[in-house]
Design a protein around this motif. Structure first.
Motif, PDB file in Angstrom:
ATOM      1  N   VAL A  26      -3.839  24.999  49.054  1.00 36.46           N
ATOM      2  CA  VAL A  26      -4.372  24.273  47.904  1.00 36.46           C
ATOM      3  C   VAL A  26      -5.379  23.260  48.431  1.00 36.46           C
ATOM      4  O   VAL A  26      -5.527  23.082  49.638  1.00 36.46           O
ATOM      5  CB  VAL A  26      -3.264  23.567  47.094  1.00 36.46           C
ATOM      6  CG1 VAL A  26      -2.311  24.588  46.501  1.00 36.46           C
ATOM      7  CG2 VAL A  26      -2.508  22.570  47.958  1.00 36.46           C
ATOM      8  N   SER A  27      -6.061  22.602  47.529  1.00 39.07           N
ATOM      9  CA  SER A  27      -7.082  21.626  47.915  1.00 39.07           C
ATOM     10  C   SER A  27      -6.737  20.266  47.334  1.00 39.07           C
ATOM     11  O   SER A  27      -6.056  20.162  46.301  1.00 39.07           O
ATOM     12  CB  SER A  27      -8.455  22.074  47.409  1.00 39.07           C
ATOM     13  OG  SER A  27      -9.419  21.049  47.570  1.00 39.07           O
ATOM     14  N   GLN A  28      -7.239  19.213  47.952  1.00 41.27           N
ATOM     15  CA  GLN A  28      -6.983  17.879  47.421  1.00 41.27           C
ATOM     16  C   GLN A  28      -7.645  17.649  46.064  1.00 41.27           C
ATOM     17  O   GLN A  28      -7.234  16.751  45.329  1.00 41.27           O
ATOM     18  CB  GLN A  28      -7.429  16.812  48.420  1.00 41.27           C
ATOM     19  CG  GLN A  28      -6.484  16.705  49.611  1.00 41.27           C
ATOM     20  CD  GLN A  28      -6.783  15.496  50.472  1.00 41.27           C
ATOM     21  OE1 GLN A  28      -7.947  15.140  50.659  1.00 41.27           O
ATOM     22  NE2 GLN A  28      -5.763  14.865  51.005  1.00 41.27           N
ATOM     23  N   VAL A  29      -8.670  18.447  45.737  1.00 39.28           N
ATOM     24  CA  VAL A  29      -9.243  18.303  44.398  1.00 39.28           C
ATOM     25  C   VAL A  29      -8.248  18.758  43.332  1.00 39.28           C
ATOM     26  O   VAL A  29      -8.450  18.502  42.142  1.00 39.28           O
ATOM     27  CB  VAL A  29     -10.576  19.074  44.251  1.00 39.28           C
ATOM     28  CG1 VAL A  29     -11.620  18.549  45.206  1.00 39.28           C
ATOM     29  CG2 VAL A  29     -10.371  20.568  44.437  1.00 39.28           C
ATOM     30  N   ASP A  30      -7.166  19.435  43.750  1.00 37.08           N
ATOM     31  CA  ASP A  30      -6.130  19.845  42.814  1.00 37.08           C
ATOM     32  C   ASP A  30      -5.144  18.719  42.493  1.00 37.08           C
ATOM     33  O   ASP A  30      -4.351  18.848  41.549  1.00 37.08           O
ATOM     34  CB  ASP A  30      -5.337  21.033  43.373  1.00 37.08           C
ATOM     35  CG  ASP A  30      -6.203  22.254  43.644  1.00 37.08           C
ATOM     36  OD1 ASP A  30      -7.188  22.450  42.905  1.00 37.08           O
ATOM     37  OD2 ASP A  30      -5.911  22.996  44.608  1.00 37.08           O
ATOM     38  N   ILE A  31      -5.166  17.640  43.275  1.00 35.23           N
ATOM     39  CA  ILE A  31      -4.137  16.610  43.107  1.00 35.23           C
ATOM     40  C   ILE A  31      -4.247  15.916  41.752  1.00 35.23           C
ATOM     41  O   ILE A  31      -3.254  15.786  41.031  1.00 35.23           O
ATOM     42  CB  ILE A  31      -4.204  15.579  44.252  1.00 35.23           C
ATOM     43  CG1 ILE A  31      -3.834  16.248  45.582  1.00 35.23           C
ATOM     44  CG2 ILE A  31      -3.256  14.415  43.980  1.00 35.23           C
ATOM     45  CD1 ILE A  31      -3.945  15.330  46.785  1.00 35.23           C
ATOM     46  N   GLY A  34       2.725  16.693  49.835  1.00 37.44           N
ATOM     47  CA  GLY A  34       4.056  16.765  49.248  1.00 37.44           C
ATOM     48  C   GLY A  34       4.117  16.017  47.925  1.00 37.44           C
ATOM     49  O   GLY A  34       3.476  14.974  47.768  1.00 37.44           O
ATOM     50  N   PHE A  35       4.862  16.566  46.972  1.00 39.76           N
ATOM     51  CA  PHE A  35       5.083  15.931  45.679  1.00 39.76           C
ATOM     52  C   PHE A  35       6.570  15.628  45.543  1.00 39.76           C
ATOM     53  O   PHE A  35       7.413  16.469  45.867  1.00 39.76           O
ATOM     54  CB  PHE A  35       4.661  16.848  44.533  1.00 39.76           C
ATOM     55  CG  PHE A  35       3.174  17.041  44.407  1.00 39.76           C
ATOM     56  CD1 PHE A  35       2.444  16.342  43.453  1.00 39.76           C
ATOM     57  CD2 PHE A  35       2.508  17.930  45.235  1.00 39.76           C
ATOM     58  CE1 PHE A  35       1.081  16.533  43.334  1.00 39.76           C
ATOM     59  CE2 PHE A  35       1.139  18.124  45.115  1.00 39.76           C
ATOM     60  CZ  PHE A  35       0.421  17.419  44.164  1.00 39.76           C
ATOM     61  N   ARG A  36       6.887  14.442  45.032  1.00 39.90           N
ATOM     62  CA  ARG A  36       8.285  14.036  44.839  1.00 39.90           C
ATOM     63  C   ARG A  36       8.441  13.450  43.437  1.00 39.90           C
ATOM     64  O   ARG A  36       7.696  12.552  43.037  1.00 39.90           O
ATOM     65  CB  ARG A  36       8.685  13.004  45.884  1.00 39.90           C
ATOM     66  CG  ARG A  36      10.127  12.496  45.749  1.00 39.90           C
ATOM     67  CD  ARG A  36      10.412  11.418  46.788  1.00 39.90           C
ATOM     68  NE  ARG A  36      11.784  10.939  46.717  1.00 39.90           N
ATOM     69  CZ  ARG A  36      12.187   9.949  45.909  1.00 39.90           C
ATOM     70  NH1 ARG A  36      11.323   9.357  45.100  1.00 39.90           N
ATOM     71  NH2 ARG A  36      13.444   9.567  45.912  1.00 39.90           N
ATOM     72  N   TRP A  37       9.420  13.978  42.702  1.00 32.80           N
ATOM     73  CA  TRP A  37       9.736  13.460  41.369  1.00 32.80           C
ATOM     74  C   TRP A  37      11.211  13.746  41.122  1.00 32.80           C
ATOM     75  O   TRP A  37      11.578  14.835  40.695  1.00 32.80           O
ATOM     76  CB  TRP A  37       8.860  14.116  40.311  1.00 32.80           C
ATOM     77  CG  TRP A  37       8.879  13.425  38.986  1.00 32.80           C
ATOM     78  CD1 TRP A  37       9.478  12.224  38.692  1.00 32.80           C
ATOM     79  CD2 TRP A  37       8.293  13.893  37.772  1.00 32.80           C
ATOM     80  NE1 TRP A  37       9.288  11.900  37.378  1.00 32.80           N
ATOM     81  CE2 TRP A  37       8.557  12.903  36.779  1.00 32.80           C
ATOM     82  CE3 TRP A  37       7.557  15.020  37.427  1.00 32.80           C
ATOM     83  CZ2 TRP A  37       8.114  13.035  35.479  1.00 32.80           C
ATOM     84  CZ3 TRP A  37       7.118  15.143  36.115  1.00 32.80           C
ATOM     85  CH2 TRP A  37       7.387  14.175  35.146  1.00 32.80           C
ATOM     86  N   PRO A  38      12.076  12.784  41.422  1.00 31.95           N
ATOM     87  CA  PRO A  38      13.522  13.021  41.323  1.00 31.95           C
ATOM     88  C   PRO A  38      13.937  13.528  39.948  1.00 31.95           C
ATOM     89  O   PRO A  38      13.520  12.997  38.910  1.00 31.95           O
ATOM     90  CB  PRO A  38      14.115  11.631  41.607  1.00 31.95           C
ATOM     91  CG  PRO A  38      13.077  10.938  42.427  1.00 31.95           C
ATOM     92  CD  PRO A  38      11.762  11.425  41.883  1.00 31.95           C
ATOM     93  N   GLY A  39      14.744  14.589  39.960  1.00 34.85           N
ATOM     94  CA  GLY A  39      15.252  15.146  38.728  1.00 34.85           C
ATOM     95  C   GLY A  39      14.309  16.109  38.035  1.00 34.85           C
ATOM     96  O   GLY A  39      14.701  16.793  37.083  1.00 34.85           O
ATOM     97  N   ARG A  40      13.064  16.178  38.470  1.00 38.50           N
ATOM     98  CA  ARG A  40      12.067  17.052  37.838  1.00 38.50           C
ATOM     99  C   ARG A  40      11.570  18.138  38.791  1.00 38.50           C
ATOM    100  O   ARG A  40      11.407  19.280  38.382  1.00 38.50           O
ATOM    101  CB  ARG A  40      10.887  16.224  37.334  1.00 38.50           C
ATOM    102  CG  ARG A  40      11.259  15.150  36.329  1.00 38.50           C
ATOM    103  CD  ARG A  40      11.764  15.724  35.027  1.00 38.50           C
ATOM    104  NE  ARG A  40      11.937  14.696  34.009  1.00 38.50           N
ATOM    105  CZ  ARG A  40      11.009  14.338  33.141  1.00 38.50           C
ATOM    106  NH1 ARG A  40       9.825  14.941  33.162  1.00 38.50           N
ATOM    107  NH2 ARG A  40      11.244  13.400  32.242  1.00 38.50           N
ATOM    108  N   LEU A  41      11.301  17.781  40.020  1.00 34.07           N
ATOM    109  CA  LEU A  41      10.803  18.734  41.006  1.00 34.07           C
ATOM    110  C   LEU A  41      11.900  19.048  42.011  1.00 34.07           C
ATOM    111  O   LEU A  41      12.443  18.142  42.657  1.00 34.07           O
ATOM    112  CB  LEU A  41       9.579  18.175  41.746  1.00 34.07           C
ATOM    113  CG  LEU A  41       8.314  17.945  40.919  1.00 34.07           C
ATOM    114  CD1 LEU A  41       7.216  17.331  41.796  1.00 34.07           C
ATOM    115  CD2 LEU A  41       7.829  19.254  40.299  1.00 34.07           C
ATOM    116  N   GLU A  42      12.241  20.320  42.137  1.00 33.69           N
ATOM    117  CA  GLU A  42      13.241  20.717  43.121  1.00 33.69           C
ATOM    118  C   GLU A  42      12.648  20.698  44.529  1.00 33.69           C
ATOM    119  O   GLU A  42      11.429  20.806  44.711  1.00 33.69           O
ATOM    120  CB  GLU A  42      13.747  22.133  42.809  1.00 33.69           C
ATOM    121  CG  GLU A  42      14.473  22.253  41.477  1.00 33.69           C
ATOM    122  CD  GLU A  42      14.982  23.664  41.254  1.00 33.69           C
ATOM    123  OE1 GLU A  42      15.029  24.436  42.236  1.00 33.69           O
ATOM    124  OE2 GLU A  42      15.322  23.990  40.105  1.00 33.69           O
TER     125      GLU A  42
END
Length: 296
Positions: A191-196, A175-183
């Motif tokens: 996806v793969s963790q090498v994408d992080i 999961g990705f969290r970025w208030p105000g930027r990511l809905e």
């Protein structure tokens, strides 16, 4: 283990211990992380907090209650748990281990009671991190990534722990969290963790040298599922147990580096067979798919 652990600072070989020495490890890890956030709040930073739970303790066949804070596992009741559709009847309760019948596995219900308890024990610590971001005024400019290094079979297919090419072991939260930027949205493509790393760098507009992995920042910002399949693998000292897997949104295909009697290729249609009970690798109507996934 969740208690009586140690840590090291820099290159100093001297071990450090919490006070008291048997403090719940995630608690003092969070304390350390909060101290770092306070120190770094006025500068760009990258902080990774790597908790142990819910990874099973070394002696995972016993009850884990002694490893938790006093209030846990919050009344998780083994008999009330809903098991996955690939947990065989014999694995619901204690049984001889499939891989080594001389050992006694705890059964899926007892194991999951402990495992879910471990997950619940982490909620207060993750909440403390969230509150630390707010208290230091950096919540809205901090990208948070929540993930794990592997799952757990937890009785599925009669097995436990990891290293097997089934969804319970290979599929993990991300999961990705970025208030105000990511809905708030759910993307379902694998996806793969090498994408992080490239994705976080892309979100933060930080230039980087090309590496393995994809920058999926545009997909996250737009809410578009990436289309490419991903590769996962398990590398063990025993080559006979080392495998690679290609996974797209519908199918998973696995081959072992050194095929053997029990290491036949695996092809599962995850749309129609989410519990991976029917291997299609030798099905006549799947030969073209198997060949195409090998070539990919």
């Amino acid at each position: 283990e969740y208690r009586r652990s140690q840590w090291f600072e820099g290159t100093d070989p001297t071990p450090h211990t919490p006070s008291p020495p048997d403090q719940f490890e995630p608690t003092y890890q969070t304390d350390q992380a909060l101290a770092v956030l306070k120190k770094w709040k006025d500068r760009p930073f990258l902080l990774m907090v790597s908790y142990v739970p819910p990874h099973p303790p070394r002696n995972w066949r016993r009850d884990w209650d002694a490893d938790f804070p006093p209030a846990f596992p919050y009344g998780v009741k083994a008999e009330a748990l809903k098991l996955r559709g690939n947990v065989p009847a014999f694995a619901e309760r204690a049984h001889p281990a499939v891989a080594n019948p001389k050992k006694q596995d705890p059964g899926a219900r007892a194991f999951l009671r402990n495992y879910y308890g471990a997950i619940l024990s982490m909620e207060p610590e993750i909440q403390r991190l969230r509150e630390g971001l707010v208290a230091n005024g950096i919540d809205e400019r901090t990208i948070v990534v929540f993930t794990s290094d592997h799952g757990d079979l937890a009785g599925s297919h009669g097995r436990y722990l990891k290293q097997k090419p089934y969804e319970e072991s290979v599929r993990i939260p991300l999961g990705f969290r970025w208030p105000g930027r990511l809905e708030r949205r759910v993307l379902r493509a694998p996806v793969s963790q090498v994408d992080i790393f490239p994705t976080v760098a892309g979100l933060a507009k930080v230039p980087f040298t090309p590496v393995h992995g994809r920058d999926l920042s545009d997909a996250l910002l737009a809410g578009i599922d990436p289309e490419d399949p991903v590769v996962s693998a398990c590398h063990l000292q025993n080559p006979a147990l080392t495998w690679w897997q290609l996974r797209d949104e519908r199918y998973s295909f696995t081959e072992w580096v050194r095929p053997g009697e029990e290491q036949e290729p695996l092809l599962f249609d995850l749309q129609n067979d989410p519990y991976q009970l029917k291997n299609l690798a030798t099905a006549t109507d799947q030969m073209d798919r198997v060949q195409a996934m090998r070539e990919d």
